[in-house]
Design a protein around this motif. Sequence first.
Motif, PDB file in Angstrom:
ATOM      1  N   PHE A 142       3.163 -12.171   6.738  1.00  0.00           N
ATOM      2  CA  PHE A 142       4.039 -10.881   7.370  1.00  0.00           C
ATOM      3  C   PHE A 142       3.503  -9.511   6.850  1.00  0.00           C
ATOM      4  CE2 PHE A 142       7.862  -8.560   6.631  1.00  0.00           C
ATOM      5  CZ  PHE A 142       8.088  -8.251   7.814  1.00  0.00           C
ATOM      6  N   ALA A 143       3.562  -8.856   7.805  1.00  0.00           N
ATOM      7  CA  ALA A 143       3.100  -7.251   7.407  1.00  0.00           C
ATOM      8  C   ALA A 143       4.303  -6.320   7.896  1.00  0.00           C
ATOM      9  CB  ALA A 143       2.073  -6.518   8.026  1.00  0.00           C
ATOM     10  N   ASP A 144       4.877  -5.354   6.911  1.00  0.00           N
ATOM     11  CA  ASP A 144       5.893  -4.531   7.341  1.00  0.00           C
ATOM     12  C   ASP A 144       5.445  -3.241   7.287  1.00  0.00           C
ATOM     13  OD1 ASP A 144       8.428  -3.709   7.893  1.00  0.00           O
ATOM     14  OD2 ASP A 144       9.170  -3.899   6.123  1.00  0.00           O
ATOM     15  N   PHE A 145       5.491  -2.363   8.375  1.00  0.00           N
ATOM     16  CA  PHE A 145       4.914  -1.052   8.209  1.00  0.00           C
ATOM     17  C   PHE A 145       6.221   0.060   8.222  1.00  0.00           C
ATOM     18  CE2 PHE A 145       1.118  -3.055   9.600  1.00  0.00           C
ATOM     19  CZ  PHE A 145       0.015  -2.160   8.953  1.00  0.00           C
ATOM     20  N   ASP A 146       6.251   0.784   7.559  1.00  0.00           N
ATOM     21  CA  ASP A 146       7.076   1.938   7.697  1.00  0.00           C
ATOM     22  C   ASP A 146       6.677   2.981   8.761  1.00  0.00           C
ATOM     23  OD1 ASP A 146       8.979   4.311   7.614  1.00  0.00           O
ATOM     24  OD2 ASP A 146       8.931   4.238   5.385  1.00  0.00           O
ATOM     25  N   TRP A 147       7.182   2.603  10.065  1.00  0.00           N
ATOM     26  CA  TRP A 147       6.283   3.327  11.094  1.00  0.00           C
ATOM     27  C   TRP A 147       6.934   4.918  11.130  1.00  0.00           C
ATOM     28  CZ3 TRP A 147       2.476   2.785  14.015  1.00  0.00           C
ATOM     29  CH2 TRP A 147       2.232   3.622  15.218  1.00  0.00           C
ATOM     30  N   ASP A 148       8.069   5.127  10.790  1.00  0.00           N
ATOM     31  CA  ASP A 148       8.374   6.612  10.861  1.00  0.00           C
ATOM     32  C   ASP A 148       7.395   7.473   9.638  1.00  0.00           C
ATOM     33  OD1 ASP A 148      10.430   6.241  12.592  1.00  0.00           O
ATOM     34  OD2 ASP A 148      11.735   5.837  10.947  1.00  0.00           O
ATOM     35  N   TYR A 149       7.159   6.854   8.633  1.00  0.00           N
ATOM     36  CA  TYR A 149       6.474   7.551   7.509  1.00  0.00           C
ATOM     37  C   TYR A 149       5.028   7.514   7.648  1.00  0.00           C
ATOM     38  CZ  TYR A 149       4.383   8.585   2.860  1.00  0.00           C
ATOM     39  OH  TYR A 149       3.934   9.244   1.824  1.00  0.00           O
ATOM     40  N   LEU A 150       4.587   6.398   8.673  1.00  0.00           N
ATOM     41  CA  LEU A 150       3.268   6.457   9.289  1.00  0.00           C
ATOM     42  C   LEU A 150       2.972   7.538  10.190  1.00  0.00           C
ATOM     43  CD1 LEU A 150       0.504   4.656   8.769  1.00  0.00           C
ATOM     44  CD2 LEU A 150       1.524   3.272  10.543  1.00  0.00           C
ATOM     45  N   LEU A 151       3.983   7.766  11.021  1.00  0.00           N
ATOM     46  CA  LEU A 151       3.482   8.867  12.002  1.00  0.00           C
ATOM     47  C   LEU A 151       3.559  10.294  11.705  1.00  0.00           C
ATOM     48  CD1 LEU A 151       6.185   7.709  14.816  1.00  0.00           C
ATOM     49  CD2 LEU A 151       3.835   7.747  15.007  1.00  0.00           C
ATOM     50  N   LEU A 180       1.041  -1.304   0.108  1.00  0.00           N
ATOM     51  CA  LEU A 180       0.028  -0.020   0.066  1.00  0.00           C
ATOM     52  C   LEU A 180       0.841   1.142  -0.107  1.00  0.00           C
ATOM     53  CD1 LEU A 180      -2.586  -1.086   2.589  1.00  0.00           C
ATOM     54  CD2 LEU A 180      -2.605  -1.419   0.008  1.00  0.00           C
ATOM     55  N   THR A 181       0.502   2.072  -0.842  1.00  0.00           N
ATOM     56  CA  THR A 181       1.374   3.323  -1.015  1.00  0.00           C
ATOM     57  C   THR A 181       0.377   4.712  -0.541  1.00  0.00           C
ATOM     58  OG1 THR A 181       0.848   3.745  -3.203  1.00  0.00           O
ATOM     59  CG2 THR A 181       2.842   2.409  -2.804  1.00  0.00           C
ATOM     60  N   LEU A 182       1.160   5.595  -0.102  1.00  0.00           N
ATOM     61  CA  LEU A 182       0.625   7.075   0.113  1.00  0.00           C
ATOM     62  C   LEU A 182       1.368   8.027  -0.495  1.00  0.00           C
ATOM     63  CD1 LEU A 182      -2.062   8.206   1.549  1.00  0.00           C
ATOM     64  CD2 LEU A 182      -0.379   8.502   3.512  1.00  0.00           C
ATOM     65  N   ASN A 183       0.812   8.644  -1.423  1.00  0.00           N
ATOM     66  CA  ASN A 183       1.744   9.570  -2.263  1.00  0.00           C
ATOM     67  C   ASN A 183       2.849   9.003  -2.737  1.00  0.00           C
ATOM     68  OD1 ASN A 183       0.002  11.687  -1.112  1.00  0.00           O
ATOM     69  ND2 ASN A 183       1.234  11.973   0.712  1.00  0.00           N
ATOM     70  N   LYS A 184       2.558   7.957  -3.368  1.00  0.00           N
ATOM     71  CA  LYS A 184       3.662   7.280  -4.209  1.00  0.00           C
ATOM     72  C   LYS A 184       4.690   6.596  -3.325  1.00  0.00           C
ATOM     73  CE  LYS A 184       2.410   9.418  -8.290  1.00  0.00           C
ATOM     74  NZ  LYS A 184       3.019  10.006  -9.611  1.00  0.00           N
ATOM     75  N   LYS A 185       4.745   6.599  -1.903  1.00  0.00           N
ATOM     76  CA  LYS A 185       5.647   5.943  -1.184  1.00  0.00           C
ATOM     77  C   LYS A 185       5.040   4.977  -0.266  1.00  0.00           C
ATOM     78  CE  LYS A 185       9.124   7.250   2.558  1.00  0.00           C
ATOM     79  NZ  LYS A 185       9.762   8.142   3.103  1.00  0.00           N
ATOM     80  N   PRO A 186       6.011   3.437  -0.303  1.00  0.00           N
ATOM     81  CA  PRO A 186       5.218   2.456   0.364  1.00  0.00           C
ATOM     82  C   PRO A 186       5.030   2.871   1.770  1.00  0.00           C
ATOM     83  CG  PRO A 186       7.121   1.937  -0.871  1.00  0.00           C
ATOM     84  CD  PRO A 186       7.053   3.567  -0.919  1.00  0.00           C
ATOM     85  N   ILE A 187       3.946   2.459   2.321  1.00  0.00           N
ATOM     86  CA  ILE A 187       3.499   2.672   3.719  1.00  0.00           C
ATOM     87  C   ILE A 187       3.456   1.349   4.516  1.00  0.00           C
ATOM     88  CG2 ILE A 187       1.067   2.540   3.650  1.00  0.00           C
ATOM     89  CD1 ILE A 187       1.280   5.258   5.530  1.00  0.00           C
ATOM     90  N   VAL A 188       3.167   0.412   3.784  1.00  0.00           N
ATOM     91  CA  VAL A 188       2.943  -1.158   4.636  1.00  0.00           C
ATOM     92  C   VAL A 188       3.118  -2.209   3.051  1.00  0.00           C
ATOM     93  CG1 VAL A 188       0.439  -1.127   4.595  1.00  0.00           C
ATOM     94  CG2 VAL A 188       1.775  -2.773   5.807  1.00  0.00           C
ATOM     95  N   SER A 189       3.652  -3.401   3.379  1.00  0.00           N
ATOM     96  CA  SER A 189       3.654  -4.450   2.633  1.00  0.00           C
ATOM     97  C   SER A 189       3.126  -5.738   3.383  1.00  0.00           C
ATOM     98  CB  SER A 189       5.255  -4.554   1.809  1.00  0.00           C
ATOM     99  OG  SER A 189       5.698  -3.537   1.127  1.00  0.00           O
ATOM    100  N   PHE A 190       2.456  -6.353   2.606  1.00  0.00           N
ATOM    101  CA  PHE A 190       2.116  -7.633   3.489  1.00  0.00           C
ATOM    102  C   PHE A 190       1.604  -8.625   2.725  1.00  0.00           C
ATOM    103  CE2 PHE A 190      -1.580  -4.779   2.829  1.00  0.00           C
ATOM    104  CZ  PHE A 190      -2.681  -5.540   2.591  1.00  0.00           C
ATOM    105  N   GLY A 191       1.677  -9.940   3.227  1.00  0.00           N
ATOM    106  CA  GLY A 191       1.027 -11.055   2.522  1.00  0.00           C
ATOM    107  C   GLY A 191       1.956 -12.219   3.031  1.00  0.00           C
TER     108      GLY A 191
END
Length: 804
Positions: free
Chosen positions: A689-698, A660-671
């Motif tokens: 497994f799901a991997d969030f970019d927590w810094d970007y999410l904040l 899932l991307t937000l403003n063309k930057k990945p925010i989470v990948s899962f599967g």
Amino acid sequence: MKISYKWLKELIEITETPEEIGKLLTGTGLEVEGIEEVESIRGGLKGVVIGEVLTCEKHPEADRLKITTVDIGLEQPLNIVCGAPNVAAGQKVILATVGTTLYPTGSEEPLVLKKSKIRGALSEGMICAEDELGLGQSHDGILVLDTDLPNGTPASEYFGISSDYLIEIGLTPNRADAASHYGVARDLKAVLNREIKLPAIDSFSTDNNDLPIQVSVENDEAAPRYAGLTITGIKVGESPEWLKQRLNTIGIRSINSIVDITNYICHELGQPMHAFDADKITGKKVIVKTVAAGTPFVTLDGQERKLSDCDLMICNEAEPMCIAGVFGGLTSGVTTETTSIFLESAYFSPIWVRRTAQRFGLKTDSSFRFERGTDPNMPVYALKRAALLVKEIAGGSISSEITDLYPNPVADFEVKVKYRHIDRLLGKSLEKSLIKSILNGLDIKIENEDEIGFTAIVPPYRVDVQREADIIEEILRIYGFDQIELSQGLSSDYLSDFPVNDPEKLKMRVSELLAANGFNETITNSLTKPEPQSTLGESVFGNPVKILNYLSEDLSVMRQTLIFTGLEVVAYNANRRQKDLKLFEFGKTYHELNGKYTEKERLALFISGNIQEETWLEKARDVAFHDLAASVNQILVSMKVKSVEKEAADSNIFSQGITLTLNKKPIVSFGLLKSSITKKADIKAPVFFADFDWDYLLKQYNSAVEFKEVSRFPEVRRDLSLVVEKKITFEELRQIAYKTEKQLLRAVNVFDVYEGANLDGKKSYSISFILQDDQQTLTDKVIDKSMQRLIATYERELGAVIRK
């Protein structure tokens, strides 16, 4: 930190009980965690008295036993059966009466005396040997006393048994100044307004100059001050009882008189010291310097350690003798054969000591104080005090002048303070005379005073007082937090129009959300092995950050992803028959790319096994992709993330997955993780497994609350079945729908998917569309027009066949 009540009383007049002192110290910020009575002999010899053996006869039923009568001042003497070979009539002895609890030397279990019969003879107590009383190791025979004390006198009076109180303080890292009895006394001085009585050193003088030691400091950044002197003709032995008792009270084992004195000074004044055997100082030179990296050095514990060029060492002309401020060497220490010593008293840089202590994993009383910051003005006083104690206890002569190398004296801290800021932060206006009295009691001088404020001159041992707010805190803790009254109303100096998001609160919110949905939090090591990560390729995570001085290959790189450390947790639980897992972890990952190092905060989810346990109503169900997708969606909703785009996840990691991307930057990948990855952790079951970019999410989180009026008009559902090429995803269908019907479409959902041989490379989707107008009720004409528009778009862009 442990403080002796009696020892404290020698430094400052105390009439208060230990409990009252505990309350006063806690009020100043030195939180007392416990107060315990400590006896010089365990049990205090309660129930043990002096007695006189009146008669002593052989036991008729045992060759090695004797039947005695012992007078302990009662109306009738006691009958005692004794097996000691040296018992005889007329002796003054130590007798433990019935009901007494003894703590024999070397025994973990106490001994409770009972009235008993030994081979048919009544025994009403025990005549004791030294070890049975806990006074020593000897068991050769009973103790025979040379005393005129009356029978029945408590043995505690004869042996001078005393008790003390141990005050245990939970010392916070900033209060290095209070890491001694003197430091604690300084706080009591300010609170009680009483003077401190430091031991006098007026009698100190040099006896001769028979053993001069040349001292040089090659690194005065690491050792700003270094002082020392020599003492000759000493006799190293046991410490006197008073010294052993002092150290025993605070939990320090007596070693020998010289080492005990250095420990005593450390805990009395907060000044660590070290004594070297002067005969082992090669060339009669003491050199404070660093040595070549890799130099081996054997410390007092017998371990050989490899030194770095950042470890400050105390050396002689040929070799290192001591790790400065941390630990002594095996060969240069004081033993019973030592006759001359070199006493060291120094101020070492906290940074240098902390770095060395952490690198070697050594935590000593000395490093504890040096790495927090000792008093640079204390070394010479402590040196004189220690030298006088050595002469008193071990004899000898002071055989050199004091060497004191202090090229750049540490200056006092100067802090400007305004009275209005004191009033503002305290929430109460104090008299200026009271403020000055409190600061003077804390050895903080006041200069340049006027109506607005003053300059506080803070002694360098108060390393935690360097700002105006610190000065005000000092005033408050001595004045008393409980003396600040609660106001009738609440007020604030400043109310922000744009509140800053608290990352920790957001992390806690997501943690609680996941925990409420059955997830357990894990914490794994940032250090890991390089092999698993390298299989994913440089393009995925960049280059690993390598540890220069790693302890093992398994801890040689910083992790680039949370996948493998998380899989270790999954495997650990699965191997112990805990296969149904829902785990999450907040952790950092580390990367090097094009010469730049980055550190990122990630959030990882792991789901494996059954998502639903077997019950009488339903069978167990394996975890599926959409179980993980639901949890991902909950997190995004909680973090107020909207309008994400979807794309295929990295095929190096996922066998099936979405990014899932937000403003063309990945925010989470899962599967679903690829089986080639899970097999490396010896996991056979599928792992999602799901991997969030927590810094970007904040950064995307917006605390503003959005409101929207609930529509008064009903929504309408219409279903549509269509056949499209097999490669077309539902996400493409959904995006086309929102692009085509922007005004009325509220939701799109797929409720059936069919693939079969009769469709020949195609598949059928059954989709529901929710339509709604916030201004009016929808008519059939408007609804049909919207649906026809959707059908036409699907046919035109995807070649869809609409099933009637």
